[in-house]
Each structure stands twice: as C-alpha cells, then as structure tokens.
Design a protein around this motif. Structure first.
Motif, PDB file in Angstrom:
ATOM      1  N   THR A  91      -1.958  -1.218  -1.976  1.00  0.00           N
ATOM      2  CA  THR A  91      -2.683  -0.407  -2.584  1.00  0.00           C
ATOM      3  C   THR A  91      -2.878  -1.034  -4.071  1.00  0.00           C
ATOM      4  O   THR A  91      -2.259  -1.683  -4.676  1.00  0.00           O
ATOM      5  CB  THR A  91      -2.296   1.144  -2.694  1.00  0.00           C
ATOM      6  N   GLU A  92      -4.344  -0.815  -4.699  1.00  0.00           N
ATOM      7  CA  GLU A  92      -4.370  -1.155  -6.032  1.00  0.00           C
ATOM      8  C   GLU A  92      -5.432  -0.414  -6.446  1.00  0.00           C
ATOM      9  O   GLU A  92      -6.200   0.423  -5.914  1.00  0.00           O
ATOM     10  CB  GLU A  92      -4.881  -2.693  -5.823  1.00  0.00           C
ATOM     11  N   GLN A  93      -5.522  -0.285  -7.887  1.00  0.00           N
ATOM     12  CA  GLN A  93      -6.586   0.613  -8.715  1.00  0.00           C
ATOM     13  C   GLN A  93      -8.011  -0.050  -8.812  1.00  0.00           C
ATOM     14  O   GLN A  93      -8.765   0.830  -9.006  1.00  0.00           O
ATOM     15  CB  GLN A  93      -5.987   0.838  -9.973  1.00  0.00           C
ATOM     16  N   TYR A  94      -7.981  -1.180  -8.404  1.00  0.00           N
ATOM     17  CA  TYR A  94      -9.450  -1.727  -8.565  1.00  0.00           C
ATOM     18  C   TYR A  94      -9.622  -2.874  -7.700  1.00  0.00           C
ATOM     19  O   TYR A  94      -8.533  -3.564  -7.555  1.00  0.00           O
ATOM     20  CB  TYR A  94      -9.943  -2.037 -10.163  1.00  0.00           C
ATOM     21  N   ILE A  95     -10.804  -3.128  -7.342  1.00  0.00           N
ATOM     22  CA  ILE A  95     -10.769  -4.273  -6.259  1.00  0.00           C
ATOM     23  C   ILE A  95     -10.730  -5.623  -7.120  1.00  0.00           C
ATOM     24  O   ILE A  95     -10.625  -5.618  -8.311  1.00  0.00           O
ATOM     25  CB  ILE A  95     -12.409  -4.423  -5.771  1.00  0.00           C
ATOM     26  N   HIS A  96     -10.080  -6.622  -6.282  1.00  0.00           N
ATOM     27  CA  HIS A  96      -9.399  -7.974  -6.802  1.00  0.00           C
ATOM     28  C   HIS A  96      -8.371  -7.683  -7.931  1.00  0.00           C
ATOM     29  O   HIS A  96      -8.391  -8.376  -8.849  1.00  0.00           O
ATOM     30  CB  HIS A  96     -10.633  -8.684  -7.536  1.00  0.00           C
ATOM     31  N   GLY A  97      -7.655  -6.567  -7.758  1.00  0.00           N
ATOM     32  CA  GLY A  97      -6.278  -6.265  -8.484  1.00  0.00           C
ATOM     33  C   GLY A  97      -5.182  -7.025  -8.088  1.00  0.00           C
ATOM     34  O   GLY A  97      -4.167  -6.738  -8.945  1.00  0.00           O
ATOM     35  N   GLY A  98      -5.157  -7.780  -7.119  1.00  0.00           N
ATOM     36  CA  GLY A  98      -3.925  -8.303  -6.615  1.00  0.00           C
ATOM     37  C   GLY A  98      -3.435  -8.150  -5.487  1.00  0.00           C
ATOM     38  O   GLY A  98      -2.130  -8.591  -5.297  1.00  0.00           O
ATOM     39  N   GLY A 132      -3.078  -7.633   6.042  1.00  0.00           N
ATOM     40  CA  GLY A 132      -3.010  -6.082   6.043  1.00  0.00           C
ATOM     41  C   GLY A 132      -3.839  -5.336   5.249  1.00  0.00           C
ATOM     42  O   GLY A 132      -4.506  -5.999   4.668  1.00  0.00           O
ATOM     43  N   PRO A 133      -3.718  -4.222   5.631  1.00  0.00           N
ATOM     44  CA  PRO A 133      -4.916  -3.273   5.094  1.00  0.00           C
ATOM     45  C   PRO A 133      -4.625  -3.096   3.448  1.00  0.00           C
ATOM     46  O   PRO A 133      -3.575  -2.959   2.995  1.00  0.00           O
ATOM     47  CB  PRO A 133      -4.908  -2.018   5.808  1.00  0.00           C
ATOM     48  N   VAL A 134      -5.713  -2.773   2.817  1.00  0.00           N
ATOM     49  CA  VAL A 134      -5.549  -2.590   1.237  1.00  0.00           C
ATOM     50  C   VAL A 134      -6.510  -1.395   0.985  1.00  0.00           C
ATOM     51  O   VAL A 134      -7.584  -1.153   1.568  1.00  0.00           O
ATOM     52  CB  VAL A 134      -6.233  -3.669   0.689  1.00  0.00           C
ATOM     53  N   GLU A 135      -6.031  -0.414   0.359  1.00  0.00           N
ATOM     54  CA  GLU A 135      -6.548   0.896  -0.380  1.00  0.00           C
ATOM     55  C   GLU A 135      -6.835   0.407  -1.783  1.00  0.00           C
ATOM     56  O   GLU A 135      -6.061  -0.018  -2.478  1.00  0.00           O
ATOM     57  CB  GLU A 135      -5.691   1.927  -0.056  1.00  0.00           C
ATOM     58  N   VAL A 136      -8.181   0.933  -2.163  1.00  0.00           N
ATOM     59  CA  VAL A 136      -8.752   0.654  -3.611  1.00  0.00           C
ATOM     60  C   VAL A 136      -8.858   2.159  -4.027  1.00  0.00           C
ATOM     61  O   VAL A 136      -9.808   2.734  -3.533  1.00  0.00           O
ATOM     62  CB  VAL A 136      -9.816  -0.376  -3.826  1.00  0.00           C
ATOM     63  N   SER A 137      -8.227   2.477  -4.991  1.00  0.00           N
ATOM     64  CA  SER A 137      -8.418   3.954  -5.657  1.00  0.00           C
ATOM     65  C   SER A 137      -9.636   3.923  -6.165  1.00  0.00           C
ATOM     66  O   SER A 137     -10.310   2.784  -6.674  1.00  0.00           O
ATOM     67  CB  SER A 137      -7.213   4.063  -6.703  1.00  0.00           C
ATOM     68  N   PRO A 138     -10.392   5.001  -6.623  1.00  0.00           N
ATOM     69  CA  PRO A 138      -9.579   6.321  -6.257  1.00  0.00           C
ATOM     70  C   PRO A 138     -10.309   6.828  -5.099  1.00  0.00           C
ATOM     71  O   PRO A 138      -9.984   7.834  -5.089  1.00  0.00           O
ATOM     72  CB  PRO A 138     -10.098   6.971  -7.627  1.00  0.00           C
ATOM     73  N   GLU A 139     -10.777   6.438  -4.320  1.00  0.00           N
ATOM     74  CA  GLU A 139     -11.333   6.835  -3.311  1.00  0.00           C
ATOM     75  C   GLU A 139     -10.570   6.720  -2.011  1.00  0.00           C
ATOM     76  O   GLU A 139     -11.199   6.162  -1.116  1.00  0.00           O
ATOM     77  CB  GLU A 139     -12.967   6.426  -2.879  1.00  0.00           C
ATOM     78  N   ILE A 140      -9.379   7.519  -2.050  1.00  0.00           N
ATOM     79  CA  ILE A 140      -8.478   7.039  -0.798  1.00  0.00           C
ATOM     80  C   ILE A 140      -8.929   7.237   0.364  1.00  0.00           C
ATOM     81  O   ILE A 140      -8.557   6.819   1.585  1.00  0.00           O
ATOM     82  CB  ILE A 140      -7.097   7.605  -1.235  1.00  0.00           C
ATOM     83  N   GLU A 141      -9.679   8.609   0.586  1.00  0.00           N
ATOM     84  CA  GLU A 141     -10.143   8.928   1.958  1.00  0.00           C
ATOM     85  C   GLU A 141     -11.084   8.133   2.761  1.00  0.00           C
ATOM     86  O   GLU A 141     -11.153   8.161   3.792  1.00  0.00           O
ATOM     87  CB  GLU A 141     -10.843  10.359   1.938  1.00  0.00           C
ATOM     88  N   LYS A 142     -11.766   7.158   1.777  1.00  0.00           N
ATOM     89  CA  LYS A 142     -12.628   6.204   2.602  1.00  0.00           C
ATOM     90  C   LYS A 142     -11.775   5.293   3.297  1.00  0.00           C
ATOM     91  O   LYS A 142     -12.454   4.426   3.999  1.00  0.00           O
ATOM     92  CB  LYS A 142     -13.389   5.312   1.603  1.00  0.00           C
ATOM     93  N   PHE A 143     -10.510   5.153   3.071  1.00  0.00           N
ATOM     94  CA  PHE A 143      -9.587   4.019   3.792  1.00  0.00           C
ATOM     95  C   PHE A 143      -8.814   4.768   4.865  1.00  0.00           C
ATOM     96  O   PHE A 143      -8.140   3.817   5.552  1.00  0.00           O
ATOM     97  CB  PHE A 143      -8.859   3.286   2.683  1.00  0.00           C
ATOM     98  N   GLU A 144      -8.936   6.008   5.129  1.00  0.00           N
ATOM     99  CA  GLU A 144      -8.009   6.686   6.126  1.00  0.00           C
ATOM    100  C   GLU A 144      -8.343   5.820   7.389  1.00  0.00           C
ATOM    101  O   GLU A 144      -7.294   5.398   8.113  1.00  0.00           O
ATOM    102  CB  GLU A 144      -8.449   8.049   6.197  1.00  0.00           C
ATOM    103  N   GLU A 145      -9.523   5.629   7.927  1.00  0.00           N
ATOM    104  CA  GLU A 145      -9.747   4.779   9.258  1.00  0.00           C
ATOM    105  C   GLU A 145      -9.277   3.527   9.271  1.00  0.00           C
ATOM    106  O   GLU A 145      -8.838   3.081  10.199  1.00  0.00           O
ATOM    107  CB  GLU A 145     -11.300   5.125   9.470  1.00  0.00           C
ATOM    108  N   LEU A 146      -9.437   2.869   8.374  1.00  0.00           N
ATOM    109  CA  LEU A 146      -8.848   1.491   8.232  1.00  0.00           C
ATOM    110  C   LEU A 146      -7.266   1.297   8.347  1.00  0.00           C
ATOM    111  O   LEU A 146      -6.731   0.519   9.345  1.00  0.00           O
ATOM    112  CB  LEU A 146      -9.159   0.615   6.911  1.00  0.00           C
ATOM    113  N   PHE A 147      -6.601   2.500   7.731  1.00  0.00           N
ATOM    114  CA  PHE A 147      -5.272   2.497   8.215  1.00  0.00           C
ATOM    115  C   PHE A 147      -4.869   2.830   9.325  1.00  0.00           C
ATOM    116  O   PHE A 147      -3.916   2.458  10.043  1.00  0.00           O
ATOM    117  CB  PHE A 147      -4.687   3.216   6.909  1.00  0.00           C
ATOM    118  N   LYS A 148      -5.556   3.734   9.890  1.00  0.00           N
ATOM    119  CA  LYS A 148      -5.240   4.134  11.128  1.00  0.00           C
ATOM    120  C   LYS A 148      -5.506   3.242  12.287  1.00  0.00           C
ATOM    121  O   LYS A 148      -4.549   2.913  13.312  1.00  0.00           O
ATOM    122  CB  LYS A 148      -6.148   5.367  11.679  1.00  0.00           C
ATOM    123  N   ILE A 149      -6.651   2.493  12.246  1.00  0.00           N
ATOM    124  CA  ILE A 149      -7.042   1.165  12.880  1.00  0.00           C
ATOM    125  C   ILE A 149      -5.771   0.194  12.995  1.00  0.00           C
ATOM    126  O   ILE A 149      -5.395  -0.075  14.027  1.00  0.00           O
ATOM    127  CB  ILE A 149      -8.389   0.638  12.584  1.00  0.00           C
TER     128      ILE A 149
END
Length: 163
Positions: A91-98, A132-149
């Motif tokens: 997980t990261e707080q902003y895109i291209h956060g490492g 592996g999947p990456v979540e970018v905050s703050p919109e965590i709900e947008k990444f639910e399906e990616l992590f389930k897949i």
C-alpha cells in the motif's frame, strides 16, 4: 483443504483492510482456508501448514516498514517457507510512492527462503498484476476488487501446485 496465510504490517489500517479483501477472494475458492495475521500475532502452526503465503506492507521511504522487514528476516526460516507459493502486496499514500520497490524487497526475501513466487502476469488478462496488487490511499474501496481478484488467482495457482 488448502491453507493460505496472509501476513502483513499496517500503520493506518489500509494494509490490513486490503489483506481482508484478498482473503475474501481466496476464500471464494472451494477447499481454501485463507487467514490474515499481523506479523506480531502470527499463528505459526497455521503458517507452517500453509501451502501459500502472501506478505504485505505499507510503503515507507520506498520500502517495507523496518519492523516488518526485520521480522521477515528473523522469521523466514522458522516458518518453513521453502517450496511454498509466495506472493506480495503493498500500500502507498500516493501514486509512484515506491510500492514497486517495497514488493521487490519482499520478493527477494521470498526467493532467498526458497519460495516459488507467484505472478499471474498477463496470463489472466486484465487487470494485469505482475508483482502483486497495490492500494493507493485514500480511496481504499476502489481497490477491493483488485485484491479479491489477486486472492482468487493466487488461491487457484496454489491449489494447482499442491496436488
């Protein structure tokens, strides 16, 4: 029954939340028992019996958290990781956060411990998930399906190699 462990660190709750999404995806697969553990509260017996293990960390300074990284270095051998399916997420707080560097750091450890590293790459089409999947905050709900897949794909591959 195939056992899969997801071991994570979480500072704000985001990494824990996406670990739960991933476990939900895994548990949709018949004959899979996937469980999540904060690294400080791991059920070692369950992990040792697991055929697959996924490790996840928030990204700090373009890498995993120091505590999680140290725990992985100290715990890898006693958890009998060799020969098991391994995966990572970040997980990261902003895109291209490492997050890519975080996952690379974790993947190197998995390889050194003798794990088989999972990547669906392009084999399953979109979404393409190489490392592996990456979540970018703050919109965590947008990444639910990616992590389930990812969870479903990881579970299915773990079942294939565990037969």
């Amino acid at each position: 029954m195939i056992k899969i462990s997801i071991i994570y660190d979480s500072k704000t709750g985001n990494t824990q939340a996406v670990a739960k999404y991933m476990a939900d995806g895994m548990n949709e697969t018949k004959d899979v028992d996937a469980r999540i553990f904060h690294y400080s509260d791991v059920d070692e017996e369950f992990v040792k019996q697991s055929q697959g293990i996924v490790f996840g960390s928030p990204t700090y300074m373009a890498g995993p958290t120091a505590d999680f990284y140290t725990w992985l270095e100290k715990s890898g051998k006693k958890l009998n990781l060799a020969g098991k399916m391994g995966g990572v997420f970040a997980t990261e707080q902003y895109i291209h956060g490492g997050a890519d560097l975080t996952m690379n750091s974790l993947l190197i450890h998995l390889l050194i411990y003798g794990m088989m590293v999972y990547s669906g790459g392009r084999a399953f089409g979109k979404p393409v998930i190489h490392l592996g999947p990456v979540e970018v905050s703050p919109e965590i709900e947008k990444f639910e399906e990616l992590f389930k897949i990812y969870g479903r794909r990881f579970a299915q591959q773990t079942m294939k190699i565990s037969k």
